[in-house]
Design an enzyme around this catalytic site. Structure first.
Site, PDB file in Angstrom:
ATOM      1  CG  ASP A 236     -20.920  16.099  53.234  1.00 30.88           C
ATOM      2  OD1 ASP A 236     -20.356  16.811  52.397  1.00 30.88           O
ATOM      3  OD2 ASP A 236     -21.131  16.484  54.401  1.00 30.88           O
ATOM      4  CG  HIS A 259     -23.326  18.151  49.994  1.00 32.80           C
ATOM      5  ND1 HIS A 259     -22.856  18.644  51.183  1.00 32.80           N
ATOM      6  CD2 HIS A 259     -24.633  17.871  50.200  1.00 32.80           C
ATOM      7  CE1 HIS A 259     -23.851  18.667  52.083  1.00 32.80           C
ATOM      8  NE2 HIS A 259     -24.921  18.192  51.513  1.00 32.80           N
TER       9      HIS A 259
END
Ligand code: NAG
Ligand code: NAG
Ligand code: NAG
Ligand code: NAG
Length: 413
Positions: A236, A259
């Site tokens: 993430d 991410h």
């Protein structure tokens, strides 16, 4: 010759005063260091016994030491300490408190061990000023038991399931965090809320690429935070900066898989303000986004004075992105004319490759323009040699120089 003798005398005087200083004889305020080893308070470190009560006793003793003392809470090497959810709360007497983690700390292996506890965080520190948490130990949040379904037992209708953060700091001014390895958090690995004057460095934060919502570091409502020289790959956001944060410096981060480095998502709770953020000398490897500013539709406030410098991308999907239409579920997305105002955003000395063709995507609010965006020396190409890449904008204003791909959708300021 005379000069030489003076120098030698000066050196001798120096050494003498140092020697006296270290024995404390020449000091008016005596500082003594007291060690609180958790094993002296009953911690077993066998990976099976719940060592939380012992840690709590050791913490209480360290926190209640004399104001002039330096307390060191020691978690010794070669042992594994199982901790149930635990809160280390201040204020504490000593002006500096060290937590030396040389061993391993693991979370409960079963979700039923969490019954009766707050699901917010596993290890939390609140209102402890002058706290240093360091060492080469490992903190393992036992994330896999949470990743499939964040609920404990059967979810009751209407309740949302929520996994805990592994390590949370709230209102800890002067916090130092360094050297540790953080693995497999149920949710975000480290969160910093309402802290002022923080240095985090040499961290290693690791979780599988597929683990959900396992951000590396979240910073919220905090000022003067420096994060450097760390490796973060959690699936993430490596680092996410949210509302109420200012004067944040991020450097020397190797990020991926995950991410990327994000500011936001802003505006969900209404008003958000973020300013003076610098992201420098970071490498992003195969991340979904590179450097991203994201906001929901409909917020108010601003994100301004943000700079990204000396960034390298290696096969990143969306290297440079401003997304003011953030709505990850794509369900009940609102459409609003209010938005977080973005301004003074600079990108310089950026290069690397992308897995996608749209390598620069500046999607600002249709009603609130992004202003004063500056790009200098930005070179992004496709991972596929010879393949054309492009930039795209909505309502973005600013200027570019030395940018490839050359794109012409930026409007003048
Ligand atoms: C963070 O770094 C900046 C610039 O290097 C420095 O001015 C600031 O004092 C640092 N903050 C802390 C908390 O050390
Ligand atoms: C950039 O970051 C790397 C770590 O990723 C570090 O080794 C290097 O010294 C940093 N360089 C500068 C100029 O800060
Ligand atoms: C750019 O970002 C916006 C906002 O997320 C998205 O809707 C759009 O599809 C992106 N454009 C491209 C070409 O990927
Ligand atoms: C949002 O509302 C505006 C103005 O009413 C409209 O022009 C636009 O198409 C809408 N966008 C979406 C995604 O519904």
């Amino acid at each position: 010759m005379a000069q030489l003798i003076t120098l030698v005398l000066l050196l001798l005087a120096c050494m003498l005063s140092n020697a006296l200083g270290s024995t404390g004889l020449s000091r008016i305020n005596l500082v003594s260091t007291t060690i609180f080893d958790v094993t002296n308070y009953g911690a077993k470190g066998d990976g099976k016994t719940n060592d939380s009560p012992a840690f709590m006793k050791a913490w209480k003793a360290a926190c209640e030491a004399q104001p002039n003392d330096r307390s060191i809470l020691v978690i010794p090497a070669t042992k594994t300490f199982l901790l149930k959810p635990i809160s280390f709360n201040g204020p504490c007497n000593p002006s500096s408190l060290y937590v030396q983690i040389s061993g391993n700390i693991v979370g409960p292996a079963k979700k039923t061990d969490w019954i009766g506890y707050h699901i917010d965080a596993w290890l939390s520190f609140s209102r402890v000023n002058g706290l240093t948490v360091s060492g080469n130990g490992q903190i393992n949040g036992q994330g896999p038991i949470w990743w499939e379904n964040a609920c404990i037992g059967t979810p009751s209708p209407g309740t949302s399931c929520h996994a805990p953060a592994a390590l949370m700091f709230r209102r800890c001014n002067g916090l130092r965090l360094n050297g540790l390895t953080h693995v497999n958090s149920p949710r975000v690995h480290i969160t910093i809320t309402a802290c002022n004057g923080v240095i985090m460095s040499n961290l290693h934060i690791i979780a599988p690429e597929t683990s959900p919502n396992t951000d590396g570091i979240n910073v919220a409502s905090s000022t003067n935070v420096n994060i450097s020289d760390s490796i973060i790959g959690t699936g993430d956001d490596c680092i996410a900066i949210s509302g109420g944060s200012s004067d944040i410096k991020i450097s020397g981060i190797t990020c991926g898989p995950g991410h990327g480095i994000s500011i936001g998502a802003l505006g969900k709770g209404g008003v958000d303000m973020v300013e003076n953020i610098e992201v420098r000398n970071c490498t992003l490897i195969k991340t979904l986004a590179g450097v991203r500013i994201k906001s929901w539709q409909g917020g108010r406030g601003y994100a301004r004075k943000i700079s990204f410098k000396a960034i390298k991308f290696d096969a990143v999907y969306n290297p440079i992105i401003i997304d003011q239409y953030y709505c990850p579920t794509q369900k009940n997305c609102i459409n609003s004319t209010s938005a977080i105002k973005l301004s003074d955003i600079s990108y310089s000395g950026i290069m690397g490759t992308s897995n996608m063709d749209n390598v620069i995507n500046l999607s600002c609010s249709e009603s609130v323009a992004c202003t004063n965006i500056a790009m200098d020396n930005v070179y992004i190409s496709s991972v596929t040699p010879g393949r054309k890449v492009f930039g795209k904008c909505i309502n973005a204003h600013g200027r570019i120089s030395h940018v490839k791909p050359l794109f012409n959708c930026l409007k003048p300021n």
